[in-house]
Structure formats: structure tokens, C-alpha cells
Design an enzyme around this catalytic site. Structure first.
Site, PDB file in Angstrom:
ATOM      1  N   GLN A  85     -56.899 -47.450-114.359  1.00  9.90           N
ATOM      2  CA  GLN A  85     -57.648 -47.799-115.568  1.00  9.90           C
ATOM      3  C   GLN A  85     -58.783 -48.780-115.284  1.00  9.90           C
ATOM      4  O   GLN A  85     -59.580 -49.059-116.167  1.00  9.90           O
ATOM      5  CB  GLN A  85     -56.700 -48.405-116.595  1.00  9.90           C
ATOM      6  CG  GLN A  85     -55.504 -47.517-116.859  1.00  9.90           C
ATOM      7  CD  GLN A  85     -55.529 -46.926-118.221  1.00  9.90           C
ATOM      8  OE1 GLN A  85     -55.622 -47.641-119.182  1.00  9.90           O
ATOM      9  NE2 GLN A  85     -55.454 -45.627-118.291  1.00  9.90           N
ATOM     10  N   ASN A  86     -58.849 -49.308-114.067  1.00 13.64           N
ATOM     11  CA  ASN A  86     -59.943 -50.205-113.724  1.00 13.64           C
ATOM     12  C   ASN A  86     -61.208 -49.358-113.560  1.00 13.64           C
ATOM     13  O   ASN A  86     -61.197 -48.346-112.869  1.00 13.64           O
ATOM     14  CB  ASN A  86     -59.634 -50.980-112.442  1.00 13.64           C
ATOM     15  CG  ASN A  86     -60.588 -52.124-112.224  1.00 13.64           C
ATOM     16  OD1 ASN A  86     -61.801 -51.943-112.140  1.00 13.64           O
ATOM     17  ND2 ASN A  86     -60.045 -53.330-112.125  1.00 13.64           N
ATOM     18  N   ALA A  87     -62.285 -49.792-114.174  1.00 13.10           N
ATOM     19  CA  ALA A  87     -63.522 -49.008-114.192  1.00 13.10           C
ATOM     20  C   ALA A  87     -64.412 -49.245-112.971  1.00 13.10           C
ATOM     21  O   ALA A  87     -65.478 -48.628-112.869  1.00 13.10           O
ATOM     22  CB  ALA A  87     -64.303 -49.336-115.465  1.00 13.10           C
TER      23      ALA A  87
END
Length: 174
Positions: free
Chosen positions: A39-41
């Protein structure tokens, strides 16, 4: 409380920009990869900015950063933290990475970009006082964290800010 260590930098001597996080989260530490949480962009953002596929295997993503003359590291070399949150880092446990050595080995760095407030705050508090010139004068800019914990900003807004910072000449960051 667990004592954790960050990774070696992803870097090459010709790097011109340095992206700094604070400390890898649990998922990243477990996988031995920067920004491993799905989920880290981070990888989606830098892949968009530099034109590579964010789904490439990790070594190829790192190679794409090196081709863009971007180095990646963390401000903290060691600390104690019981979760992945920056707010859980025990301030008295912090040991910063060796930035004097890093900048000596990477003399072309002309811009430092912080991935979030904790990275910037830690750099200013634990690194900057010990840096000599010209390293202490390298232009710096804090960007919104790519972490899923920083959900107050949409991906598109983060991307726009990161694109501008990574595409801008260092003199324009000042």
C-alpha cells in the site's frame, strides 16, 4: 521494544538526488526491500516519474533509480520501535546513518528529498549539526509521505508534488 537497523543505501557515485526515508517498516525489514508494503505509494510514484514499471522485480526497480541518478536511503541507521509507525520511534534510541561518508562518496548530490516529516526532522536534528560544508548546504525539500499511514492526501496530489521535486533543478528547490 525492538532494536532495528536500516539497509545500505541504493546508490551510485554519480547520483544527483537523494531520497531519504526515516526507517523501513516491518514489511520492508522482513523482505529486505525499501518500501515493500504493497500500500506504500513510493514505487508507483517514482516509477511514474522516471518511466518504469512499478511491478518490476525489486533489483530492477532499484536499477531504474540508479539510471535516473537517484540514491535512496534512510536517515536512521538504528532505533527502537515496536510498530512500523514513525511516531513509535524512541527518540533516545536513534543512531543516524553516516552522512559525512555518504556525501564524500557521492559528491554530485545536489538535492535531498525527504519522504515525510519524520525523515526531515530526524535529519535536521541528528545529522545536520555534524555535517560540514558543502554537504550542510545541499538544498532540501520535504514531500508528503508515501506511507499508507499518510492517507490524508490522494495519490494524484502526492504524485504531482513528487514529480515536481524530482524533476526540478536543485536550485529551484531552495
Amino acid at each position: 521494544m525492538t532494536r532495528i537497523q536500516s539497509f545500505a543505501p541504493v546508490s551510485a557515485p554519480d547520483a544527483t538526488r537523494l531520497i531519504l526515508g526515516s526507517m523501513p517498516g516491518k514489511r520492508s525489514l522482513a523482505e529486505d526491500q525499501y518500501y515493500a508494503h504493497p500500500q506504500n505509494a513510493f514505487w508507483r510514484i517514482v516509477a511514474t516519474v522516471f518511466g518504469f514499471d512499478p511491478e518490476l522485480p525489486y533489483p530492477e526497480r532499484c536499477h531504474a533509480l540508479l539510471n535516473a541518478r537517484v540514491a535512496l536511503w534512510d536517515v536512521l541507521g538504528e532505533c527502537e520501535r515496536h510498530s512500523s509507525l514513525d511516531s513509535d520511534i524512541v527518540e533516545t534510541s536513534i543512531r543516524a546513518n553516516d552522512f559525512s561518508g555518504f556525501f564524500a562518496a557521492h559528491p554530485h548530490i545536489t538535492a535531498i528529498v525527504f519522504n515525510g516529516a519524520k525523515a526531515e526532522q530526524s535529519f535536521v536534528r541528528h545529522v545536520l549539526p555534524g555535517l560540514g560544508e558543502p554537504s550542510a548546504s545541499i538544498p532540501r525539500m520535504r514531500l508528503p509521505s508515501t506511507s499508507p499511514a499518510h492517507a490524508g492526501m490522494r495519490f494524484e496530489a502526492k504524485l504531482a508534488l513528487w514529480r515536481t521535486a524530482l524533476s526540478t533543478a536543485a536550485d529551484d528547490i531552495r
